[in-house]
Design a protein around this motif. Structure first.
Motif, PDB file in Angstrom:
ATOM      1  N   ARG A 160       0.828  -1.211   0.000  1.00 11.46           N
ATOM      2  CA  ARG A 160       0.000   0.000   0.000  1.00 11.46           C
ATOM      3  C   ARG A 160       0.861   1.259   0.000  1.00 11.46           C
ATOM      4  O   ARG A 160       0.522   2.237  -0.659  1.00 11.46           O
ATOM      5  CB  ARG A 160      -0.970  -0.028   1.174  1.00 11.46           C
ATOM      6  CG  ARG A 160      -2.055  -1.066   0.973  1.00 11.46           C
ATOM      7  CD  ARG A 160      -3.024  -1.134   2.113  1.00 11.46           C
ATOM      8  NE  ARG A 160      -4.103  -2.071   1.788  1.00 11.46           N
ATOM      9  CZ  ARG A 160      -5.027  -2.454   2.641  1.00 11.46           C
ATOM     10  NH1 ARG A 160      -5.047  -1.958   3.876  1.00 11.46           N
ATOM     11  NH2 ARG A 160      -5.949  -3.309   2.266  1.00 11.46           N
ATOM     12  N   PHE A 178       2.696   1.416  -3.618  1.00  9.92           N
ATOM     13  CA  PHE A 178       1.847   1.600  -4.797  1.00  9.92           C
ATOM     14  C   PHE A 178       0.553   2.336  -4.446  1.00  9.92           C
ATOM     15  O   PHE A 178      -0.544   1.821  -4.662  1.00  9.92           O
ATOM     16  CB  PHE A 178       1.524   0.239  -5.424  1.00  9.92           C
ATOM     17  CG  PHE A 178       2.751  -0.543  -5.831  1.00  9.92           C
ATOM     18  CD1 PHE A 178       3.466  -0.196  -6.965  1.00  9.92           C
ATOM     19  CD2 PHE A 178       3.195  -1.620  -5.063  1.00  9.92           C
ATOM     20  CE1 PHE A 178       4.594  -0.906  -7.335  1.00  9.92           C
ATOM     21  CE2 PHE A 178       4.332  -2.333  -5.424  1.00  9.92           C
ATOM     22  CZ  PHE A 178       5.034  -1.983  -6.566  1.00  9.92           C
ATOM     23  N   GLU A 204      -0.893   4.683  -5.909  1.00 15.03           N
ATOM     24  CA  GLU A 204      -1.681   5.028  -7.100  1.00 15.03           C
ATOM     25  C   GLU A 204      -2.588   3.890  -7.567  1.00 15.03           C
ATOM     26  O   GLU A 204      -3.509   4.114  -8.356  1.00 15.03           O
ATOM     27  CB  GLU A 204      -0.769   5.483  -8.241  1.00 15.03           C
ATOM     28  CG  GLU A 204       0.121   4.394  -8.827  1.00 15.03           C
ATOM     29  CD  GLU A 204       1.382   4.069  -8.014  1.00 15.03           C
ATOM     30  OE1 GLU A 204       2.136   3.187  -8.467  1.00 15.03           O
ATOM     31  OE2 GLU A 204       1.611   4.669  -6.967  1.00 15.03           O
ATOM     32  N   ILE A 205      -2.349   2.680  -7.088  1.00 14.38           N
ATOM     33  CA  ILE A 205      -3.173   1.535  -7.480  1.00 14.38           C
ATOM     34  C   ILE A 205      -4.339   1.432  -6.504  1.00 14.38           C
ATOM     35  O   ILE A 205      -4.153   1.148  -5.319  1.00 14.38           O
ATOM     36  CB  ILE A 205      -2.364   0.225  -7.499  1.00 14.38           C
ATOM     37  CG1 ILE A 205      -1.213   0.332  -8.507  1.00 14.38           C
ATOM     38  CG2 ILE A 205      -3.281  -0.952  -7.852  1.00 14.38           C
ATOM     39  CD1 ILE A 205      -0.297  -0.869  -8.536  1.00 14.38           C
ATOM     40  N   GLU A 206      -5.516   1.665  -7.038  1.00 15.93           N
ATOM     41  CA  GLU A 206      -6.720   1.622  -6.217  1.00 15.93           C
ATOM     42  C   GLU A 206      -7.000   0.192  -5.747  1.00 15.93           C
ATOM     43  O   GLU A 206      -6.893  -0.759  -6.514  1.00 15.93           O
ATOM     44  CB  GLU A 206      -7.905   2.140  -7.032  1.00 15.93           C
ATOM     45  CG  GLU A 206      -9.149   2.373  -6.224  1.00 15.93           C
ATOM     46  CD  GLU A 206     -10.263   2.980  -7.057  1.00 15.93           C
ATOM     47  OE1 GLU A 206     -11.414   2.559  -6.874  1.00 15.93           O
ATOM     48  OE2 GLU A 206      -9.981   3.856  -7.886  1.00 15.93           O
ATOM     49  N   ASN A 207      -7.326   0.054  -4.481  1.00 12.55           N
ATOM     50  CA  ASN A 207      -7.718  -1.219  -3.886  1.00 12.55           C
ATOM     51  C   ASN A 207      -6.621  -2.285  -3.946  1.00 12.55           C
ATOM     52  O   ASN A 207      -6.904  -3.470  -4.107  1.00 12.55           O
ATOM     53  CB  ASN A 207      -9.017  -1.725  -4.542  1.00 12.55           C
ATOM     54  CG  ASN A 207      -9.735  -2.707  -3.629  1.00 12.55           C
ATOM     55  OD1 ASN A 207      -9.570  -2.682  -2.418  1.00 12.55           O
ATOM     56  ND2 ASN A 207     -10.530  -3.574  -4.227  1.00 12.55           N
ATOM     57  N   ILE A 208      -5.363  -1.874  -3.812  1.00 14.29           N
ATOM     58  CA  ILE A 208      -4.279  -2.860  -3.770  1.00 14.29           C
ATOM     59  C   ILE A 208      -4.324  -3.579  -2.427  1.00 14.29           C
ATOM     60  O   ILE A 208      -4.649  -2.988  -1.404  1.00 14.29           O
ATOM     61  CB  ILE A 208      -2.894  -2.220  -4.013  1.00 14.29           C
ATOM     62  CG1 ILE A 208      -1.860  -3.322  -4.266  1.00 14.29           C
ATOM     63  CG2 ILE A 208      -2.484  -1.328  -2.867  1.00 14.29           C
ATOM     64  CD1 ILE A 208      -0.579  -2.839  -4.868  1.00 14.29           C
ATOM     65  N   LEU A 211       5.420  -5.153  -9.716  1.00 16.26           N
ATOM     66  CA  LEU A 211       4.382  -5.268  -8.697  1.00 16.26           C
ATOM     67  C   LEU A 211       4.973  -5.468  -7.306  1.00 16.26           C
ATOM     68  O   LEU A 211       4.241  -5.694  -6.345  1.00 16.26           O
ATOM     69  CB  LEU A 211       3.436  -6.427  -9.040  1.00 16.26           C
ATOM     70  CG  LEU A 211       2.659  -6.259 -10.341  1.00 16.26           C
ATOM     71  CD1 LEU A 211       1.910  -7.538 -10.684  1.00 16.26           C
ATOM     72  CD2 LEU A 211       1.706  -5.078 -10.246  1.00 16.26           C
TER      73      LEU A 211
END
Length: 157
Positions: free
Chosen positions: A44, A47, A49-53, A117
């Protein structure tokens, strides 16, 4: 009372099932701890910028249950067979745990890093902790075989 040739069919062995159950408990606790204490917060943070990671919902927990089941069977079965084949020693146990770790977590995290990732920071935490998890799982197999099963060869210690 001796068990029939366990190397050929550990599934008929009561000791194999006891070891599998102990490893299931250990690996589930270890996986949950590592994920919640380290991996999820690091993902979290790394990243945003990644929604719902790293979501927490029923589907994730169901897949995680499948992952843990595969992991438990793979590490317990591989280490058992490795120790039956090459001898029950602590050195062989660490080797077997390391080999199964490379085959599962090494591939997973290298692939995750290759696809951007995962970060080096995540790998620096996730890889050693997962290695420790599988070596301990291997030690559970080793000591369970010594405790619950009779030696099958002179190489057994």
């Amino acid at each position: 009372m001796t068990e029939p040739n366990l190397a050929l069919n550990p599934l008929n062995s009561r000791s194999f099932w006891i070891i599998l159950l102990i490893n299931a408990l250990w690996i589930n606790v270890s996986e949950v701890f590592r994920y919640f204490a380290f991996v999820m917060p690091m993902l979290r943070r790394s990243f945003p910028e990644i929604e719902n990671i790293a979501p927490m919902d029923f589907a994730v927990f169901a897949l995680w249950g499948l992952w843990d089941t595969i992991l438990v069977v793979a590490v317990t079965g591989f280490v058992w067979i490795f120790l039956e084949r090459f001898g029950r020693s602590l050195q062989n146990t660490v080797i077997a745990g390391t080999l199964v770790w490379l085959g599962i977590f090494g591939i997973l995290w290298i692939g995750m890093f290759n696809m951007n990732l995962a970060t080096l920071e995540i790998l620096a935490v996730a890889l050693p902790l997962s290695w420790l998890e599988l070596v301990i799982a291997g030690l559970i197999v080793h000591f369970g075989m010594v405790r619950f099963a009779r030696p099958s060869s002179p190489a057994a210690t």
